[in-house]
Scaffold this motif. Structure first.
Motif, PDB file in Angstrom:
ATOM      1  N   THR A 181       0.833  -1.200   0.000  1.00  0.00           N
ATOM      2  CA  THR A 181       0.000   0.000   0.000  1.00  0.00           C
ATOM      3  C   THR A 181       0.870   1.253   0.000  1.00  0.00           C
ATOM      4  OG1 THR A 181      -1.755  -1.156   1.180  1.00  0.00           O
ATOM      5  CG2 THR A 181      -1.792   1.245   1.271  1.00  0.00           C
ATOM      6  N   GLY A 182       1.883   1.282   0.848  1.00  0.00           N
ATOM      7  CA  GLY A 182       2.740   2.465   0.978  1.00  0.00           C
ATOM      8  C   GLY A 182       3.600   2.744  -0.233  1.00  0.00           C
ATOM      9  N   PHE A 183       4.023   1.691  -0.908  1.00  0.00           N
ATOM     10  CA  PHE A 183       4.872   1.855  -2.088  1.00  0.00           C
ATOM     11  C   PHE A 183       4.118   1.477  -3.351  1.00  0.00           C
ATOM     12  CE2 PHE A 183       8.609   1.537   0.890  1.00  0.00           C
ATOM     13  CZ  PHE A 183       9.067   2.826   0.656  1.00  0.00           C
ATOM     14  N   ASP A 184       2.898   2.007  -3.474  1.00  0.00           N
ATOM     15  CA  ASP A 184       2.171   1.839  -4.727  1.00  0.00           C
ATOM     16  C   ASP A 184       2.931   2.602  -5.810  1.00  0.00           C
ATOM     17  OD1 ASP A 184       1.622   4.492  -4.088  1.00  0.00           O
ATOM     18  OD2 ASP A 184      -0.505   4.333  -4.471  1.00  0.00           O
ATOM     19  N   PRO A 185       2.546   2.493  -7.080  1.00  0.00           N
ATOM     20  CA  PRO A 185       3.308   3.177  -8.134  1.00  0.00           C
ATOM     21  C   PRO A 185       3.483   4.679  -7.911  1.00  0.00           C
ATOM     22  CG  PRO A 185       1.838   1.569  -9.117  1.00  0.00           C
ATOM     23  CD  PRO A 185       1.502   1.622  -7.640  1.00  0.00           C
ATOM     24  N   VAL A 186       2.457   5.343  -7.381  1.00  0.00           N
ATOM     25  CA  VAL A 186       2.593   6.779  -7.122  1.00  0.00           C
ATOM     26  C   VAL A 186       3.600   7.004  -6.001  1.00  0.00           C
ATOM     27  CG1 VAL A 186       1.408   8.891  -6.411  1.00  0.00           C
ATOM     28  CG2 VAL A 186       0.277   7.310  -7.983  1.00  0.00           C
ATOM     29  N   GLY A 187       3.547   6.194  -4.943  1.00  0.00           N
ATOM     30  CA  GLY A 187       4.496   6.339  -3.841  1.00  0.00           C
ATOM     31  C   GLY A 187       5.935   6.181  -4.298  1.00  0.00           C
ATOM     32  N   VAL A 188       6.182   5.185  -5.131  1.00  0.00           N
ATOM     33  CA  VAL A 188       7.540   4.979  -5.662  1.00  0.00           C
ATOM     34  C   VAL A 188       7.953   6.172  -6.522  1.00  0.00           C
ATOM     35  CG1 VAL A 188       8.964   3.527  -7.171  1.00  0.00           C
ATOM     36  CG2 VAL A 188       7.402   2.466  -5.527  1.00  0.00           C
ATOM     37  N   ALA A 189       7.034   6.677  -7.338  1.00  0.00           N
ATOM     38  CA  ALA A 189       7.337   7.828  -8.196  1.00  0.00           C
ATOM     39  C   ALA A 189       7.599   9.084  -7.359  1.00  0.00           C
ATOM     40  CB  ALA A 189       6.196   8.062  -9.181  1.00  0.00           C
ATOM     41  N   VAL A 190       6.884   9.240  -6.252  1.00  0.00           N
ATOM     42  CA  VAL A 190       7.107  10.394  -5.373  1.00  0.00           C
ATOM     43  C   VAL A 190       8.494  10.309  -4.736  1.00  0.00           C
ATOM     44  CG1 VAL A 190       6.347  11.540  -3.237  1.00  0.00           C
ATOM     45  CG2 VAL A 190       4.670  10.916  -4.982  1.00  0.00           C
ATOM     46  N   VAL A 191       8.944   9.117  -4.383  1.00  0.00           N
ATOM     47  CA  VAL A 191      10.295   8.961  -3.844  1.00  0.00           C
ATOM     48  C   VAL A 191      11.323   9.433  -4.871  1.00  0.00           C
ATOM     49  CG1 VAL A 191      12.030   7.284  -3.093  1.00  0.00           C
ATOM     50  CG2 VAL A 191       9.698   7.123  -2.219  1.00  0.00           C
ATOM     51  N   VAL A 192      11.140   9.042  -6.121  1.00  0.00           N
ATOM     52  CA  VAL A 192      12.049   9.485  -7.193  1.00  0.00           C
ATOM     53  C   VAL A 192      12.005  11.005  -7.321  1.00  0.00           C
ATOM     54  CG1 VAL A 192      12.504   9.392  -9.683  1.00  0.00           C
ATOM     55  CG2 VAL A 192      11.904   7.293  -8.433  1.00  0.00           C
ATOM     56  N   LEU A 193      10.819  11.578  -7.246  1.00  0.00           N
ATOM     57  CA  LEU A 193      10.667  13.038  -7.325  1.00  0.00           C
ATOM     58  C   LEU A 193      11.445  13.720  -6.206  1.00  0.00           C
ATOM     59  CD1 LEU A 193       9.177  15.548  -8.540  1.00  0.00           C
ATOM     60  CD2 LEU A 193       7.384  15.095  -6.840  1.00  0.00           C
ATOM     61  N   VAL A 194      11.333  13.218  -4.990  1.00  0.00           N
ATOM     62  CA  VAL A 194      12.040  13.804  -3.844  1.00  0.00           C
ATOM     63  C   VAL A 194      13.548  13.735  -4.070  1.00  0.00           C
ATOM     64  CG1 VAL A 194      12.547  13.487  -1.381  1.00  0.00           C
ATOM     65  CG2 VAL A 194      10.177  13.419  -2.200  1.00  0.00           C
ATOM     66  N   ILE A 195      14.021  12.625  -4.601  1.00  0.00           N
ATOM     67  CA  ILE A 195      15.452  12.481  -4.882  1.00  0.00           C
ATOM     68  C   ILE A 195      15.896  13.476  -5.948  1.00  0.00           C
ATOM     69  CG2 ILE A 195      17.195  10.927  -5.878  1.00  0.00           C
ATOM     70  CD1 ILE A 195      15.586   8.605  -4.532  1.00  0.00           C
ATOM     71  N   ALA A 196      15.047  13.698  -6.945  1.00  0.00           N
ATOM     72  CA  ALA A 196      15.419  14.504  -8.111  1.00  0.00           C
ATOM     73  C   ALA A 196      15.415  16.010  -7.871  1.00  0.00           C
ATOM     74  CB  ALA A 196      14.475  14.186  -9.275  1.00  0.00           C
ATOM     75  N   ARG A 197      14.701  16.478  -6.870  1.00  0.00           N
ATOM     76  CA  ARG A 197      14.510  17.931  -6.730  1.00  0.00           C
ATOM     77  C   ARG A 197      15.082  18.433  -5.401  1.00  0.00           C
ATOM     78  NH1 ARG A 197      10.534  20.110 -10.622  1.00  0.00           N
ATOM     79  NH2 ARG A 197      10.638  21.967  -9.318  1.00  0.00           N
ATOM     80  N   ASP A 198      16.218  19.121  -5.476  1.00  0.00           N
ATOM     81  CA  ASP A 198      16.882  19.653  -4.283  1.00  0.00           C
ATOM     82  C   ASP A 198      15.986  20.628  -3.518  1.00  0.00           C
ATOM     83  OD1 ASP A 198      19.148  18.187  -4.925  1.00  0.00           O
ATOM     84  OD2 ASP A 198      20.149  19.879  -5.924  1.00  0.00           O
ATOM     85  N   GLU A 199      15.348  21.554  -4.228  1.00  0.00           N
ATOM     86  CA  GLU A 199      14.499  22.554  -3.566  1.00  0.00           C
ATOM     87  C   GLU A 199      13.342  21.886  -2.829  1.00  0.00           C
ATOM     88  OE1 GLU A 199      12.840  26.033  -2.090  1.00  0.00           O
ATOM     89  OE2 GLU A 199      14.862  25.632  -2.844  1.00  0.00           O
ATOM     90  N   LEU A 200      12.811  20.837  -3.395  1.00  0.00           N
ATOM     91  CA  LEU A 200      11.725  20.107  -2.748  1.00  0.00           C
ATOM     92  C   LEU A 200      12.201  19.492  -1.432  1.00  0.00           C
ATOM     93  CD1 LEU A 200       8.888  18.921  -2.640  1.00  0.00           C
ATOM     94  CD2 LEU A 200       9.683  17.098  -4.189  1.00  0.00           C
ATOM     95  N   ARG A 201      13.364  18.849  -1.452  1.00  0.00           N
ATOM     96  CA  ARG A 201      13.904  18.263  -0.214  1.00  0.00           C
ATOM     97  C   ARG A 201      14.133  19.342   0.837  1.00  0.00           C
ATOM     98  NH1 ARG A 201      16.936  15.733  -3.805  1.00  0.00           N
ATOM     99  NH2 ARG A 201      18.832  16.823  -3.224  1.00  0.00           N
ATOM    100  N   THR A 202      14.653  20.486   0.420  1.00  0.00           N
ATOM    101  CA  THR A 202      14.901  21.589   1.348  1.00  0.00           C
ATOM    102  C   THR A 202      13.595  22.045   1.999  1.00  0.00           C
ATOM    103  OG1 THR A 202      16.827  22.326   0.084  1.00  0.00           O
ATOM    104  CG2 THR A 202      15.783  23.958   1.529  1.00  0.00           C
ATOM    105  N   ARG A 203      12.557  22.216   1.196  1.00  0.00           N
ATOM    106  CA  ARG A 203      11.263  22.654   1.730  1.00  0.00           C
ATOM    107  C   ARG A 203      10.645  21.587   2.638  1.00  0.00           C
ATOM    108  NH1 ARG A 203       7.920  26.513  -2.287  1.00  0.00           N
ATOM    109  NH2 ARG A 203       9.664  27.677  -3.156  1.00  0.00           N
ATOM    110  N   LEU A 204      10.782  20.345   2.257  1.00  0.00           N
ATOM    111  CA  LEU A 204      10.220  19.268   3.074  1.00  0.00           C
ATOM    112  C   LEU A 204      10.921  19.186   4.421  1.00  0.00           C
ATOM    113  CD1 LEU A 204       9.691  16.607   0.296  1.00  0.00           C
ATOM    114  CD2 LEU A 204       7.898  17.662   1.689  1.00  0.00           C
TER     115      LEU A 204
END
Length: 195
Positions: free
Chosen positions: A94-117
């Motif tokens: 449930t936690g790592f459904d396709p969207v969850g996995v894609a969101v993890v990739v997004l977090v890795i890919a975007r420095d500004e996003l990680r900073t804000r999070l």
């Protein structure tokens, strides 16, 4: 979209559209235009609810984290029932459904996003950290019930389960065998700890 047409829960509509774009096209193709086009709304709708695109992405990830927190409470509630491996397998799928996995990739890919999070108080590795905490909380509850060895180090077991299971999600994606592959990994990681 014509003006004057009311949107039902526009934030959720935009989040759902972003999830579809992420899964279909990947993090590199996720833009405000792609999201609003997928949602079928004018580009201005996104900026009516979010200061900028990074604010939207931050809220998207925080929404997923809130879902994990709800799931964590539900997982702790099933402690003592079923099997430890079965409960964890269901939660991870449930936690790592396709969207969850894609969101993890997004977090890795975007420095500004990680900073804000991180400024918003998320785990050091946003989303993955919260899922790891969910697993650790569940394993602690099972240890307290005697179904996990008293000396089991849940702070080591939890990220080990998450890392090994995450590989199954990235390798098997839409494969129906994913559930069995995840169950095997969870069972193997917990083999020495489950009583």
């Amino acid at each position: 979209m014509p003006t004057g047409v009311a949107l039902r829960d526009p934030r959720q509509q935009l989040f759902d559209a972003a999830g579809r774009v992420l899964v279909r096209d990947g993090a590199s193709e996720l833009t405000s235009r792609a999201v609003t086009t997928e949602a079928g709304v004018a580009k201005g709708v996104l900026h009516r609810y979010f200061a900028d695109f990074d604010a939207f992405l931050t809220e998207l990830v925080l929404d997923r984290i809130a879902q994990v927190e709800v799931q964590a409470a539900a997982l702790r509630d099933v402690a003592g029932t079923g099997t430890v491996a079965g409960n964890l397998t269901s939660a991870l799928i449930t936690g790592f459904d396709p969207v969850g996995v894609a969101v993890v990739v997004l977090v890795i890919a975007r420095d500004e996003l990680r900073t804000r999070l991180r400024a918003a108080g998320t785990a050091r590795f946003p989303l993955v950290g919260e899922v790891t905490a969910m697993v650790a909380g569940y394993l602690t509850a099972e240890r307290d019930l005697g179904r996990i060895a008293a000396d089991a180090d849940v702070d080591v077991l939890a990220p080990t389960v998450i890392g090994a299971a995450h590989l199954q999600f990235t390798e098997h994606e839409d494969d129906p065998a994913k559930s069995e592959a995840v169950r095997k990994v969870v069972t193997a990681v917990l083999a020495g700890a489950v009583r």
